[in-house]
Design a protein around this motif. Structure first.
Motif, mmCIF file in Angstrom:
data_model
loop_
_atom_site.group_PDB
_atom_site.id
_atom_site.type_symbol
_atom_site.label_atom_id
_atom_site.label_comp_id
_atom_site.label_asym_id
_atom_site.label_seq_id
_atom_site.Cartn_x
_atom_site.Cartn_y
_atom_site.Cartn_z
ATOM 1 N N ALA A 1 5.603 6.860 -5.696
ATOM 2 C CA ALA A 1 5.105 7.873 -4.742
ATOM 3 C C ALA A 1 3.682 7.512 -4.326
ATOM 4 O O ALA A 1 3.319 7.579 -3.141
ATOM 5 C CB ALA A 1 5.158 9.257 -5.390
ATOM 6 N N TRP A 2 2.857 7.083 -5.279
ATOM 7 C CA TRP A 2 1.487 6.668 -4.960
ATOM 8 C C TRP A 2 1.465 5.409 -4.086
ATOM 9 O O TRP A 2 0.583 5.230 -3.247
ATOM 10 C CB TRP A 2 0.704 6.406 -6.251
ATOM 11 N N GLN A 3 2.439 4.534 -4.311
ATOM 12 C CA GLN A 3 2.539 3.335 -3.473
ATOM 13 C C GLN A 3 2.769 3.739 -2.016
ATOM 14 O O GLN A 3 2.203 3.130 -1.104
ATOM 15 C CB GLN A 3 3.776 2.542 -3.902
ATOM 16 N N ALA A 4 3.629 4.736 -1.828
ATOM 17 C CA ALA A 4 3.883 5.230 -0.474
ATOM 18 C C ALA A 4 2.591 5.760 0.147
ATOM 19 O O ALA A 4 2.321 5.566 1.337
ATOM 20 C CB ALA A 4 4.962 6.318 -0.505
ATOM 21 N N TYR B 1 9.405 13.029 -0.839
ATOM 22 C CA TYR B 1 8.486 13.548 0.175
ATOM 23 C C TYR B 1 7.555 12.447 0.690
ATOM 24 O O TYR B 1 7.397 12.257 1.893
ATOM 25 C CB TYR B 1 7.665 14.710 -0.411
ATOM 26 N N CYS B 2 6.977 11.693 -0.256
ATOM 27 C CA CYS B 2 6.004 10.678 0.152
ATOM 28 C C CYS B 2 6.673 9.545 0.916
ATOM 29 O O CYS B 2 6.096 9.027 1.880
ATOM 30 C CB CYS B 2 5.244 10.133 -1.056
ATOM 31 N N SER B 3 7.889 9.166 0.540
ATOM 32 C CA SER B 3 8.482 8.056 1.292
ATOM 33 C C SER B 3 8.904 8.502 2.691
ATOM 34 O O SER B 3 8.833 7.715 3.635
ATOM 35 C CB SER B 3 9.596 7.344 0.519
ATOM 36 N N MET B 4 9.295 9.774 2.858
ATOM 37 C CA MET B 4 9.607 10.243 4.224
ATOM 38 C C MET B 4 8.346 10.322 5.080
ATOM 39 O O MET B 4 8.307 9.899 6.232
ATOM 40 C CB MET B 4 10.261 11.629 4.161
ATOM 41 N N ARG B 5 7.289 10.890 4.506
ATOM 42 C CA ARG B 5 6.029 11.041 5.267
ATOM 43 C C ARG B 5 5.438 9.666 5.588
ATOM 44 O O ARG B 5 4.885 9.447 6.647
ATOM 45 C CB ARG B 5 5.011 11.870 4.474
ATOM 46 N N MET B 6 5.554 8.734 4.619
ATOM 47 C CA MET B 6 5.061 7.368 4.843
ATOM 48 C C MET B 6 5.748 6.744 6.054
ATOM 49 O O MET B 6 5.102 6.115 6.900
ATOM 50 C CB MET B 6 5.337 6.521 3.606
ATOM 51 N N ARG B 7 7.058 6.939 6.153
ATOM 52 C CA ARG B 7 7.798 6.346 7.268
ATOM 53 C C ARG B 7 7.283 6.898 8.601
ATOM 54 O O ARG B 7 7.145 6.169 9.580
ATOM 55 C CB ARG B 7 9.273 6.709 7.116
ATOM 56 N N ALA C 1 2.423 -4.010 11.421
ATOM 57 C CA ALA C 1 3.841 -4.423 11.429
ATOM 58 C C ALA C 1 4.330 -4.663 9.998
ATOM 59 O O ALA C 1 5.465 -4.325 9.649
ATOM 60 C CB ALA C 1 4.014 -5.683 12.271
ATOM 61 N N ARG C 2 3.458 -5.246 9.183
ATOM 62 C CA ARG C 2 3.826 -5.520 7.779
ATOM 63 C C ARG C 2 4.050 -4.198 7.030
ATOM 64 O O ARG C 2 5.004 -4.058 6.257
ATOM 65 C CB ARG C 2 2.727 -6.376 7.133
ATOM 66 N N ALA D 1 7.471 -0.594 4.272
ATOM 67 C CA ALA D 1 7.770 0.818 3.977
ATOM 68 C C ALA D 1 9.267 1.007 3.738
ATOM 69 O O ALA D 1 9.687 1.852 2.934
ATOM 70 C CB ALA D 1 7.308 1.708 5.131
ATOM 71 N N GLU D 2 10.082 0.194 4.412
ATOM 72 C CA GLU D 2 11.541 0.337 4.270
ATOM 73 C C GLU D 2 12.002 0.036 2.846
ATOM 74 O O GLU D 2 12.995 0.591 2.388
ATOM 75 C CB GLU D 2 12.263 -0.553 5.288
ATOM 76 N N ALA D 3 11.291 -0.863 2.159
ATOM 77 C CA ALA D 3 11.671 -1.160 0.771
ATOM 78 C C ALA D 3 11.303 0.011 -0.130
ATOM 79 O O ALA D 3 12.109 0.465 -0.948
ATOM 80 C CB ALA D 3 10.993 -2.438 0.299
#
Ligand code: FAD
Length: 392
Positions: A254-257, A329-335, A357-358, A363-365
């Protein structure tokens, strides 16, 4: 003068002690000076920069929360802050670090015998030995809890492992790979410390990934792979023990996101202040400001949530559903953040040299690993309703 670019809008940094802040800045400077200049090149080449391992080890941040064995024994909050700092510059490097320090060392710390901890953790803390974590399989991803196809069986002398593991980060070069397998006799899941030289172990690099290209993910094949009883994780007796490791590391993801979103936001804000159209910086346009504020509000919500998550982890209050909710939550918001960042860069948003771009690709991973959105949602759903929706 334009205001400074700061992806910590609510000054959560002020909640850190001066010593913790110093460590945060040490990691930030390292990432800016040593890592940022080389990541795009390595991402393009689909290679891992082995030369950074030695420099990384000097930071003394490996095995952040573990006590003893040469590990820093810092609060979980610092593990999160460090994950954010690393991912803010590059998600691949943060994944390399998370797999080694979190998943692999965490498995040994939580499930290893004293002897196993003594053998591996001090060397891993210095990065003299690198670890990997093999749970996912070609046919079994989300369903690992009940469906592992990799088997183990004790022949009176050694454990014999058979099966395949897919997506295993660092496994092409790791010295020790934690392998989770189902015991043919008891039906229970057991963990093993497979050494790279073990006969019957092979790891083949997965080619042509469109995300996290710096991380070397492998397809592992275990063919009558012999592992002595002394290399079986002595305190891993069922999938519950695997889940304990994942609960701890999921908070880190989550922190990575957060870090990924922060890197993209800061790059985008910087770009919009410089880039001019219609004779003015694009940062002065209302629609661009709207994107920036949406990004910042997402980022700030993610950060504050993760801060509390780590506090709960430090207070031993963290449950599976807490970690899963933060990861979802964090991965959705990150996207959302990375796609808005890509949008405000216009065409340059798809060029590697502008960094965003990177972040979009990487983020997809994050979005898929350590439990997809669906699986983590089902973990939270089960906790709040009392009904498990995993199986029909
Ligand atoms: P599947 O399980 O096949 O899922 C496909 C889709 O079906 C997903 O959208 C999923 O959410 C959905 N789905 C599945 N079951 C349900 C259900 N019951 N209800 C609703 N929807 C459902 N694994 C490791 O062990 N070690 C590693 O180091 C590692 N590193 C990785 C690095 C990368 C870059 C990636 C991409 C993956 C990595 N993984 C690793 C594996 C990762 O954890 C899995 O990809 C993830 O758990 C999803 O499994 P899967 O890809 O097999 O997808």
């Amino acid at each position: 003068d334009l205001p400074p670019i700061n992806g910590d809008f609510y000054n959560l940094d002020l909640k850190l002690t001066p010593e913790q802040r110093e460590i945060q800045l040490k990691v930030r400077n390292f990432m800016e000076d040593e890592i940022r200049p080389l990541v795009n090149e390595y991402w393009k080449k689909d290679q891992f920069p082995f030369e950074v391992i030695k420099k990384f080890s000097k930071l003394n941040i490996v095995g952040v929360p573990y006590e003893g064995y040469g590990c820093p024994n810092m609060p979980f909050l610092m593990e999160g802050i460090i994950a954010q700092e690393i991912a803010r510059v590059d998600v691949s490097i943060s994944t390399f670090f998370g797999v080694h320090s979190g998943l692999a060392m965490g498995s040994i710390y939580l499930c290893g015998s004293e002897e196993q901890k003594q053998e591996w953790l001090p060397q891993m803390a210095k990065m003299e030995k690198i670890g990997a974590f093999g749970l996912t399989e070609p046919n079994v991803g989300s369903g690992v809890a009940g469906g592992l196809e990799t088997t183990c069986q004790f022949d009176g002398e050694n454990w014999i492992l058979n099966g395949q593991k897919k997506w295993i980060g660092n496994a092409t070069f790791a010295d020790v790979i934690v392998i989770w397998a189902r015991d043919l006799d008891s039906g229970r899941v057991k963990g093993f410390l497979v050494r790279k030289e073990n006969p019957g172990f092979s790891a083949e690099k997965i080619q042509d990934k469109m995300a996290l290209r710096i991380v070397q993910n492998a397809l592992i094949t275990l063919k009558d792979c012999r592992v002595p009883e002394g290399d079986r994780l002595q305190n891993a007796n069922s999938f519950k023990d695997t889940a304990n490791v994942l609960r701890m590391t999921r908070a880190g993801v989550a922190w990575q996101a957060v870090g990924c979103a922060r890197g993209a936001y800061e790059s985008a804000l910087k770009y919009t202040k410089k880039r001019e159209q219609f004779g003015r910086p694009i940062a002065s346009f209302q629609l661009i400001q709207n994107h920036l504020v949406e990004m910042l509000s997402n980022l700030t919500a993610m950060q504050t949530l993760c801060f509390r998550l780590s506090e709960m982890q430090d207070q031993d209050l963290l449950t599976d559903e807490h970690a899963s909710l933060a990861k979802v939550y964090c991965s959705m918001r990150m996207r959302d953040v990375v796609s808005r960042a890509r949008e405000v860069l216009g065409g340059n948003g798809i060029l590697l040299e502008y960094d965003v771009a990177r972040f979009v690709a990487d983020a997809e991973a994050i979005y898929s690993y350590e439990g997809t959105k669906e699986i983590n949602s089902l973990i939270v759903g089960r906790a709040i309703t009392g009904y498990s929706a995993f199986v029909s």
